[in-house]
Scaffold this motif. Structure first.
Motif, PDB file in Angstrom:
ATOM      1  N   LEU A  69       0.853  -1.183   0.000  1.00 34.85           N
ATOM      2  CA  LEU A  69       0.000   0.000   0.000  1.00 34.85           C
ATOM      3  C   LEU A  69       0.894   1.239   0.000  1.00 34.85           C
ATOM      4  O   LEU A  69       1.744   1.391   0.879  1.00 34.85           O
ATOM      5  N   LEU A  88      -9.297   9.213   2.285  1.00 35.76           N
ATOM      6  CA  LEU A  88      -9.805   8.036   1.593  1.00 35.76           C
ATOM      7  C   LEU A  88     -10.625   8.480   0.387  1.00 35.76           C
ATOM      8  O   LEU A  88     -11.676   9.106   0.532  1.00 35.76           O
ATOM      9  N   GLN A 121      -5.729   3.165  -1.712  1.00 38.95           N
ATOM     10  CA  GLN A 121      -6.266   1.938  -1.144  1.00 38.95           C
ATOM     11  C   GLN A 121      -5.859   0.731  -1.985  1.00 38.95           C
ATOM     12  O   GLN A 121      -5.496   0.866  -3.158  1.00 38.95           O
ATOM     13  N   ARG A 122      -5.945  -0.444  -1.392  1.00 45.91           N
ATOM     14  CA  ARG A 122      -5.554  -1.664  -2.109  1.00 45.91           C
ATOM     15  C   ARG A 122      -6.258  -1.767  -3.465  1.00 45.91           C
ATOM     16  O   ARG A 122      -7.443  -1.505  -3.605  1.00 45.91           O
ATOM     17  N   THR A 177     -14.266  -4.026   1.254  1.00 45.96           N
ATOM     18  CA  THR A 177     -14.282  -2.961   2.253  1.00 45.96           C
ATOM     19  C   THR A 177     -13.755  -3.430   3.600  1.00 45.96           C
ATOM     20  O   THR A 177     -13.073  -2.661   4.299  1.00 45.96           O
ATOM     21  N   ASN A 180     -10.079  -3.419   3.451  1.00 46.23           N
ATOM     22  CA  ASN A 180      -9.681  -2.015   3.399  1.00 46.23           C
ATOM     23  C   ASN A 180      -9.659  -1.396   4.793  1.00 46.23           C
ATOM     24  O   ASN A 180      -8.736  -0.649   5.146  1.00 46.23           O
ATOM     25  N   ASP A 183      -6.779  -2.601   6.707  1.00 52.67           N
ATOM     26  CA  ASP A 183      -5.562  -1.943   6.228  1.00 52.67           C
ATOM     27  C   ASP A 183      -5.333  -0.630   6.972  1.00 52.67           C
ATOM     28  O   ASP A 183      -4.195  -0.258   7.273  1.00 52.67           O
ATOM     29  N   LEU A 184      -6.420   0.079   7.259  1.00 58.42           N
ATOM     30  CA  LEU A 184      -6.302   1.364   7.946  1.00 58.42           C
ATOM     31  C   LEU A 184      -5.715   1.190   9.344  1.00 58.42           C
ATOM     32  O   LEU A 184      -4.927   2.012   9.805  1.00 58.42           O
TER      33      LEU A 184
END
Length: 267
Positions: A69, A88, A121-122, A177, A180, A183-184
């Motif tokens: 990322l 985002l 984002q990915r 999502t 995602n 990931d954050l």
């Protein structure tokens, strides 16, 4: 997660206060970062850092491959610095890094409150490291085809690429999502922050709300624009017609606007 459609939105932020604990920003590089001068399309510049983290593509599988990322971080400039602010983008599929070009003043203004991170984002922008797939399907450009034929070409192309990505170890089901949102939290940990602020536009607001459910303890505030709720992703034509009818009814209540503005007649 590809969607290159351009949208024009009015920025009307909604800030949800979840915590007020200040933390320190970082004016120095951290792991996997290097100094970077961001230059916009209009030649505006800002000093920051270009960085990346590696995360599992699919956290439900122990043998999942890692994906990268990418982000750009602009260090905080204020005296009292809060948690990092992660931008985002919408889409899904929009690039947070590219968004700096047309939201530059916003990115710079928010630095007063904390580090501002433009994240891809990915599967999007610089964070798209999927192997390139080119199918064998070629839509004829010099002869007419029906809608059904056109759809069939694309269905065959999609099947070819799905098979190709499966053979190369890509798990497309992991581009969602929930991952995602996780990931954050990984980025928060990478930045050494106790909490993060999420600044989301359109799908980015949807992701922000999903993150509240998944990693609530890691979020300090939300800044939402062009908000999309968790049950509003699929927009049926009937719902759009209903909205336009409501809008026309509101217009009709203003005599000066009723005659010149006939929304449904122009669609």
């Amino acid at each position: 997660m590809k969607n290159n459609a351009k949208k024009a939105h009015l920025f009307a932020p909604l800030i949800i206060m979840l915590s007020l604990s200040p933390v320190s920003g970082s004016a120095k590089s951290i792991n996997n970062e290097k100094p970077h001068t961001f230059t916009t399309w209009s030649k505006q510049t800002a000093e920051g850092y270009q960085g990346f983290i590696e995360v599992p593509e699919d956290r439900t599988k122990k043998d999942s491959r890692n994906i990268t990322l990418q982000y750009v971080r602009f260090p905080a400039t204020g005296k009292k610095v809060g948690p990092p602010i992660i931008y985002l983008a919408g889409g899904p599929g929009g690039s947070g890094i590219t968004a700096v070009n047309y939201r530059f003043d916003m990115f710079m203004a928010l630095r007063q409150f904390g580090d501002v991170i433009a994240l891809d984002q990915r599967g999007s922008g610089r964070s798209n490291d999927l192997p390139n797939c080119e199918s064998k399907q070629i839509v004829p450009s010099l002869e007419p085809i029906t809608d059904t034929q056109y759809i069939n070409y694309h269905r065959k192309a999609l099947k070819e690429c799905l098979h190709f990505w499966e053979l190369t170890g890509v798990n497309l089901n992991a581009y969602n999502t929930l991952e995602n949102a996780r990931d954050l939290d990984a980025i928060r940990s990478h930045l050494g922050a106790e909490k993060i602020v999420l600044w989301g536009t359109s799908y980015g607001s949807h992701l922000s709300l999903a993150a509240v459910k998944e990693i609530e303890g890691s979020i300090d505030k939300l800044i939402l624009s062009s908000a999309e709720g968790l049950d509003q992703t699929i927009k049926l034509p009937a719902r759009t017609d209903y909205y336009l009818n409501r809008l026309q009814q509101a217009v009709n209540q203003q005599p000066a606007a009723k005659k010149p503005i006939q929304i449904l007649k122009h669609l």
